[in-house]
Design a protein around this motif. Sequence first.
Motif, mmCIF file in Angstrom:
data_model
loop_
_atom_site.group_PDB
_atom_site.id
_atom_site.type_symbol
_atom_site.label_atom_id
_atom_site.label_comp_id
_atom_site.label_asym_id
_atom_site.label_seq_id
_atom_site.Cartn_x
_atom_site.Cartn_y
_atom_site.Cartn_z
ATOM 1 N N VAL A 1 10.919 -69.977 -10.489
ATOM 2 C CA VAL A 1 9.973 -69.860 -11.598
ATOM 3 C C VAL A 1 8.571 -69.981 -11.024
ATOM 4 C CG1 VAL A 1 9.070 -71.079 -13.595
ATOM 5 C CG2 VAL A 1 11.511 -70.688 -13.403
ATOM 6 N N CYS A 2 7.680 -69.120 -11.477
ATOM 7 C CA CYS A 2 6.305 -69.151 -10.975
ATOM 8 C C CYS A 2 5.639 -70.456 -11.388
ATOM 9 C CB CYS A 2 5.538 -67.956 -11.534
ATOM 10 S SG CYS A 2 3.795 -68.015 -11.148
ATOM 11 N N ALA A 3 4.982 -71.111 -10.439
ATOM 12 C CA ALA A 3 4.357 -72.405 -10.710
ATOM 13 C C ALA A 3 3.070 -72.262 -11.518
ATOM 14 C CB ALA A 3 4.074 -73.126 -9.407
ATOM 15 N N ILE A 4 2.551 -71.064 -11.615
ATOM 16 C CA ILE A 4 1.292 -70.865 -12.351
ATOM 17 C C ILE A 4 1.574 -70.448 -13.790
ATOM 18 C CG2 ILE A 4 -0.843 -69.528 -12.453
ATOM 19 C CD1 ILE A 4 -1.107 -70.923 -9.965
ATOM 20 N N CYS A 5 2.289 -69.330 -13.949
ATOM 21 C CA CYS A 5 2.473 -68.815 -15.309
ATOM 22 C C CYS A 5 3.835 -69.180 -15.885
ATOM 23 C CB CYS A 5 2.267 -67.295 -15.326
ATOM 24 S SG CYS A 5 3.407 -66.396 -14.283
ATOM 25 N N GLY A 6 4.746 -69.730 -15.069
ATOM 26 C CA GLY A 6 6.021 -70.201 -15.590
ATOM 27 C C GLY A 6 7.035 -69.111 -15.856
ATOM 28 N N SER A 7 6.733 -67.865 -15.462
ATOM 29 C CA SER A 7 7.700 -66.792 -15.704
ATOM 30 C C SER A 7 8.713 -66.741 -14.565
ATOM 31 C CB SER A 7 6.964 -65.457 -15.819
ATOM 32 O OG SER A 7 6.284 -65.204 -14.619
ATOM 33 N N ALA A 8 9.919 -66.267 -14.895
ATOM 34 C CA ALA A 8 10.957 -66.141 -13.871
ATOM 35 C C ALA A 8 10.572 -65.023 -12.914
ATOM 36 C CB ALA A 8 12.286 -65.814 -14.541
ATOM 37 N N ILE B 1 4.866 -68.751 -6.213
ATOM 38 C CA ILE B 1 3.829 -68.030 -6.965
ATOM 39 C C ILE B 1 4.288 -66.586 -7.140
ATOM 40 C CG2 ILE B 1 1.365 -67.509 -7.098
ATOM 41 C CD1 ILE B 1 1.765 -70.442 -6.621
ATOM 42 N N CYS B 2 4.171 -66.066 -8.363
ATOM 43 C CA CYS B 2 4.621 -64.685 -8.601
ATOM 44 C C CYS B 2 3.591 -63.681 -8.070
ATOM 45 C CB CYS B 2 4.892 -64.453 -10.089
ATOM 46 S SG CYS B 2 3.409 -64.374 -11.089
ATOM 47 N N GLY B 3 4.051 -62.460 -7.878
ATOM 48 C CA GLY B 3 3.188 -61.424 -7.303
ATOM 49 C C GLY B 3 1.943 -61.155 -8.129
ATOM 50 N N ASP B 4 2.078 -61.213 -9.462
ATOM 51 C CA ASP B 4 0.925 -60.950 -10.333
ATOM 52 C C ASP B 4 -0.162 -61.993 -10.127
ATOM 53 O OD1 ASP B 4 2.253 -58.834 -11.314
ATOM 54 O OD2 ASP B 4 2.928 -59.808 -13.167
ATOM 55 N N ASP B 5 0.260 -63.261 -10.024
ATOM 56 C CA ASP B 5 -0.731 -64.324 -9.842
ATOM 57 C C ASP B 5 -1.391 -64.232 -8.468
ATOM 58 O OD1 ASP B 5 -0.688 -65.566 -12.293
ATOM 59 O OD2 ASP B 5 1.166 -66.637 -11.825
ATOM 60 N N ILE B 6 -0.605 -63.834 -7.472
ATOM 61 C CA ILE B 6 -1.177 -63.668 -6.126
ATOM 62 C C ILE B 6 -2.231 -62.566 -6.154
ATOM 63 C CG2 ILE B 6 -0.694 -62.969 -3.754
ATOM 64 C CD1 ILE B 6 2.127 -64.152 -4.135
#
Length: 233
Positions: free
Chosen positions: A7-14, A47-52
């Motif tokens: 789970v992304c630590a920033i936005c919480g999405s899987a 961290i998910c790709g979008d947040d990166i």
Amino acid sequence: MTAETMVCAICGSAVQPGAARRLSDLTPATRAMLLQEQPALAPSAIICGDDIARSRRQHLERLLENERGALGRLDKEVLDSLQSGLPVATEPDADWGEDRTFGEKAADALSRFAGSWTFIIGFSVVLGLWMALNVTGLLFGVFDPYPFILLNLVLSSIAALQAPVIMMSQRRQEEKDRLRSENDYKVNLKAELEIRHLHDKIDLHLMRQWEQLAMIQRMQIELLEETTREGRN
Ligand SMILES: [Zn+2]
């Protein structure tokens, strides 16, 4: 860590395992941007790709603003393309010419013809014939006696019409050149930013390798010390 618990630590999405990175694997600039947003992030946070991509964009925005002041439209387009991963380069010639109006096409064709040897030679022949016919009085008789006042009128009328047509065509050419140079600017800026990012990545990689090497060396020294102690006993 299994796939379900990613789970992304920033936005919480899987997130899919391939699309995410650990915080510690990101380049220092991107990491600093994310930590500024959420200071409590652990180095192992996913961290998910979008947040990166978003934090990288924020970093680049600040970098460009610091270097050159306010960002222009082209800079924003480059940043958008860096964030989305889509190519920024367009082919200005490709979509040029399809949406020309009839008048623009005619202006282009006319200015192309007026700048050719065909026009110069053809026009010289017409001028020569006109003068020769009026001097000799053959065929039509003398309809424009020397010094050819009618020819003067015809020539100045052609010149008066030709100038605006050429200007029209030139304006379109300038517009095309402008699109081309904008495209070049965007491609160059994007390449520069991507290369900087690659530099950061390589630096990070070298630092990791160096740390690993130091750790292996430390282990080897410990092993050596152990064997010499055993040998003494
Ligand atoms: Zn996220």
